[in-house]
Each structure stands twice: as C-alpha cells, then as structure tokens.
Design an enzyme around this catalytic site. Structure first.
Site: not given
Ligand code: NAI
Length: 487
Positions: A43-44, A275, A323, A448
């Site tokens: 879960l989660g 992903r 999320a 402030h």
């Molecule tokens: P992402 O889509 O954020 O970034 C993937 C990066 O990899 C992009 O900059 C892309 O240009 C690069 N890339 C793709 N193929 C490549 C290759 N063959 N060689 C080199 N670079 C390449 O995906 P990420 O960081 O894996 O995260 C997955 C998902 O999880 C995203 O939708 C992200 O927004 C989410 N996530 C959100 C977080 C948050 O809200 N703080 C934290 C971690 C993940």
C-alpha cells in the site's frame, strides 16, 4: 496488509493501492460506496515505498550532512559528520512503515476491503485476483484503475540491481559508490545525484537533451548548473549513451556528445530516463479499454475510459507522472462514480524538484504564455535580498518569479528556485487556481521575516516597486493611491 473477508460482488473495485488508488478508495468509501482495493505489493505504491517519501528522507540526511560540514561558517564548531548508511536506511524504512500503517488504518477505518494479490480484468464488470490462497473472482459495478508506472530502461542496457540500478535500488543502497554515473537529469537524476554527491560520491550526470530542464522557466537551469558545479557534480548535456559494460564491480559507460566520443569508468550507474505506464498484461485490451500510441489509458475529463464503468487515474494516464496529480484524479473518479459533478479540467499541476536549491513551478512559463498568444508582465525577486534567507544560513541563491497576463493582471505562472521552493509554491498554486490578480499577492500582508515575502516582492516588481530591490525608472501606483482610487 489486511486480507479481508471480501464479498464476491463490490460496488467499486480499485486496482492499485498507490497515491491514485488508495485516495480514490478512501474518497469513494467516504461517499458511501462499498469498495474493494486490490494491491499486489505494498500500500502506498511507488511514491510511499520507493519514491517520493524515501527520497525525501535521504535528501534530508544528505542536506543535513552538508549543513553540518558548513556550520563553521555560522559559528558552530562540529566534528565532520560520518554516514552510518545502514542506520540511515533503517530510519528511512521506519518512516515508510509508519506511513504505510497509517494508510492501512485509514482504509480499514473507512470500511475499504483490501485484498493482496494481482488483479486481471476478465470482463467489463469482472476481475480475478491471484492471491497466496488461490484465485478469487469479483464482479464490480465500477472499477478505478490505478496501476502506476515503472522506471524505463535504456534499450540493450538492462538494470541488474547492483551496478546498473534504477531509482528504487538507489534508495536502498548497501554501500555508497565511489563514482556514480547518472543517466538523465530529470527529477530523479537531479534529486538522487545530489544526494549521493553530498554523501561523498563523485557524481557525473549525463543528460541526452542539449538543455537542462527545458520545460522550466529559462532563468532556472543556469542557477541549478552553477549549484551542481559548486557541489562538484559534472553535468554533461547532449550526451547520447551508447553502451554500458559492467563487470561484478565496475561499469564503463560509452557516450557521445556533439563534439566527442567518451567513456566513463564508474562503480554504479543510475538510469533515470523517465517512466512507462503499467498498462500491459492485466486485461485492458481484452475488455476494450483503449490505450494511446504510447501505451497510456485514454480517459475523458471525468476519468472514464472507453469502457464507461471503468475509470483510470495517475501515471497510467498521459500527463505529468506526479503523485499529487494521481490523488487529485483519484478523488475525481470516486466523486463521479458517486454521482457528483466532478471533472478534471483546467487543473494546474505544480512541479517540484527537490534539488539543491529546490525548484518549483505552477502554471505557464513566459515561453509557454507566448506560444499561447498571451502577453505577460513578470516580476522577479532574488532570495539574496531577503532577510529570512540569510538568517537561515543560506547564501541567497535563486529567485521567485510571478508571471501575469498583461491585459488582465491575472497570475498565470509562478516559478521559484531557492530555499523551500517546495513549500513556497503553495501560494503560487492558490494564486493560479483562483485566477488571482498579481495585486492580490501584493495586497496580502505577508509575515516578516519569512520566505513567502519573496512572492509578494516579485509581484510588486511587476510594477517595479518592490521595496528591497532598487530599480531606477518609473514606478507603478503606490498602495495608498490605489486605495484612494477605489474609494
Ligand atoms: P524525467 O522525465 O523527469 O527525466 C528524464 C530525463 O532523462 C530527461 O531530462 C530526459 O531528457 C533524459 N533522458 C531520456 N532518455 C535519455 C537517454 N537515453 N540518455 C540521457 N538522458 C536521457 O524522468 P525521471 O527523472 O526518471 O522521473 C520519472 C518520473 O517521476 C517523472 O515523471 C518525474 O516527474 C517523476 N518524479 C517526480 C519527482 C518529484 O515530483 N519531485 C521526483 C522524482 C520523479
């Protein structure tokens, strides 16, 4: 997890207990529906167990270590901190366990039946669940699909979990590598690359795109690039990874840049290239749930799929894989099923990256506004001009920026890079969601000394009258004149 005495018939079957599914289940139960939630692992989901929460725990540890290392500058004399990795991971796991138990008890309290097993749709109103104790069959009136997503692999360079790892592996390391190559400078690559660098690993980030974080306000990436340099993290843009050859202990990453062909020897490689949706192998096509070309489930604004009693939410639906979007959509699906006039439309999804400094945005960038033909005015306020930043021992890197429609004054975007951007963005979310005028931000009295004052001053700066920036030239109307005009 509870293995309940489930009924063979249920009003709402929720498949997947991540942030989309468990929130949908609770909301549906709150609305008086009888709900069965089926979860195959924990879960989660990814967010709680192998994503948002554990990564934030590790980010906290790594940042605290760095703060202690730098505490001499503010008059604290300390011994250099040492990392007891096993203890850190245990602490992270206790947080995850506590929150997972919280979800279990919320589901139980709301009367949701939880079944542990793997669900397969067998028809538009039926499914089977493979459990430890055999296969169970359910009939449902409505189903909410919330099966999430899985880390993508690089073609021909599969994860082995030891040398070539994904974000899940990176969040439960048994040891810290000396050198780490991170492929992808997105949210995962930046957040975890920075964690490992702060814990003492030499980190190189290889990003395929020629520009860092191209979806963000164009003033943000240079701030992050400088910060990565200060942390001794090498960022290579325009890097195309050709191969990863690994032995038991090391990996050689071969990549090309527009100018060169290079190789990098490291002892671990984190692949963070996005992903993909979990939409295969559980019967979607068989029951007629339509997928788009990239494998995401197609839904309308009521979160209904092409099979009208089956809904889908979260990462399996095209859009930002976040999320908070999943849980928002989960509530909508539940409310629509309960007969309420809910819809997912005109929703601005905030984006936060817990890098150092943090990044947060909501709404449109200036570039996106221009593409939509919206003329904008912007105000930027740097954190270095804010008292609160300096009292936190921060150098004052970064800024808050407010983007407003030139014609209407409506706030269409807020962009922050700096301390606590992840929390500060809430004010931007409210401003954008409520179609606030930028003067709503300037006329709201901000306490402030606090970091949110940066948003007030950024909004004031749209008319060049922020108090703590000297900007020569004509200033906008003063507060008192505006008030007297309104009287
Ligand atoms: P992402 O889509 O954020 O970034 C993937 C990066 O990899 C992009 O900059 C892309 O240009 C690069 N890339 C793709 N193929 C490549 C290759 N063959 N060689 C080199 N670079 C390449 O995906 P990420 O960081 O894996 O995260 C997955 C998902 O999880 C995203 O939708 C992200 O927004 C989410 N996530 C959100 C977080 C948050 O809200 N703080 C934290 C971690 C993940």
């Amino acid at each position: 997890m509870v293995m309940g005495d489930f009924a063979q018939g249920t009003q709402v079957a929720v498949i997947g207990g991540g942030t989309g599914g468990y929130v949908a289940a609770i909301r549906a139960a709150q609305l008086g529906l009888e709900v069965t939630l089926i979860e195959k692992t924990a879960l989660g989901g990814v967010c709680l167990n192998w994503g948002c929460i554990p990564s934030k725990a590790l980010i906290h540890v790594a940042s605290l270590k760095k703060q202690i290392e730098e505490a001499g500058a503010i008059g604290l004399v300390t011994a250099p901190p040492k990392v007891d990795l096993a203890a850190v991971i245990r602490w992270k796991d206790t947080i995850v366990d506590k929150l997972r138990k919280g979800i279990e008890s919320l589901l139980a309290g709301n009367g949701v039946t939880v079944v542990q097993g793997v669900a397969h749709l067998t028809g538009p109103a039926s499914l089977s669940v493979e459990t430890d104790k055999g296969v169970h069959r359910f009939e449902f009136e409505h189903a909410i699909l919330a099966t999430g997503s899985t880390a993508a692999e690089l073609p021909g360079m599969p994860r082995d979990g030891r040398i070539v790892i994904d974000s899940t592996d990176a969040l439960q390391p048994k040891s810290l590598p000396d050198q780490l190559a991170v492929i992808g400078a997105g949210a995962v690559g930046l957040e975890l690359g920075i964690v490992y660098a702060k814990l003492g690993t030499q980190v190189t980030i290889l990003e395929g795109a020629p520009r860092l974080l191209p979806m963000l306000d164009r003033q943000i990436p240079p701030v992050i690039e400088k910060s990565l340099k200060r942390m001794n993290i090498e960022l290579v843009l325009g890097a195309s990874v050709k191969s990863i050859d690994s032995t038991d202990r090391v990996a050689t990453v071969r990549y090309t840049t527009p100018d060169d062909e290079k190789r990098l020897e490291v002892d671990r490689v984190l692949v963070a290239v996005g992903r993909r949706p979990n939409t295969a192998d559980f019967g979607l096509e068989k029951v007629g749930v339509k997928l788009d070309k990239r494998g995401f489930v197609e839904v309308n604004k009521r979160m209904e799929t092409s099979v009208r009693n089956i809904f889908a939410v979260g990462d399996m639906v095209a859009g930002p894989m976040l999320a908070h979007r999943a849980s928002y959509q989960g509530k909508i699906a539940a409310e629509v099923i309960a007969g309420q006039p809910a819809a997912y439309e005109a929703v601005e999804v905030p984006l936060v990256i817990f890098s150092d400094p943090e990044i947060a945005m909501v709404g449109l960038t200036e570039e996106q506004a221009a593409e939509q033909g919206i003329k904008v005015r912007t105000g930027v306020f740097p954190f270095k001009a804010l008292g609160r930043t300096l009292t936190l021992g921060e150098e004052g890197v970064g800024f808050s920026k407010v983007v407003a429609d030139e014609e209407t004054g409506r706030v269409v975007g807020v962009h922050i890079v700096g301390p606590s951007a992840s929390d500060l963005i809430a004010e931007g979310c409210l401003a954008v969601a409520s179609a606030a005028h930028y003067e709503d931000l300037t006329l709201t009295m901000h306490a402030h000394p606090t970091l949110p004052e940066s948003i007030e001053e950024a909004a004031e700066q749209i008319e060049h009258h922020a108090i703590h920036i000297f900007s020569p030239g004509k200033k906008g109307p003063s507060l008192s004149r505006r008030e007297s005009e309104e009287l």
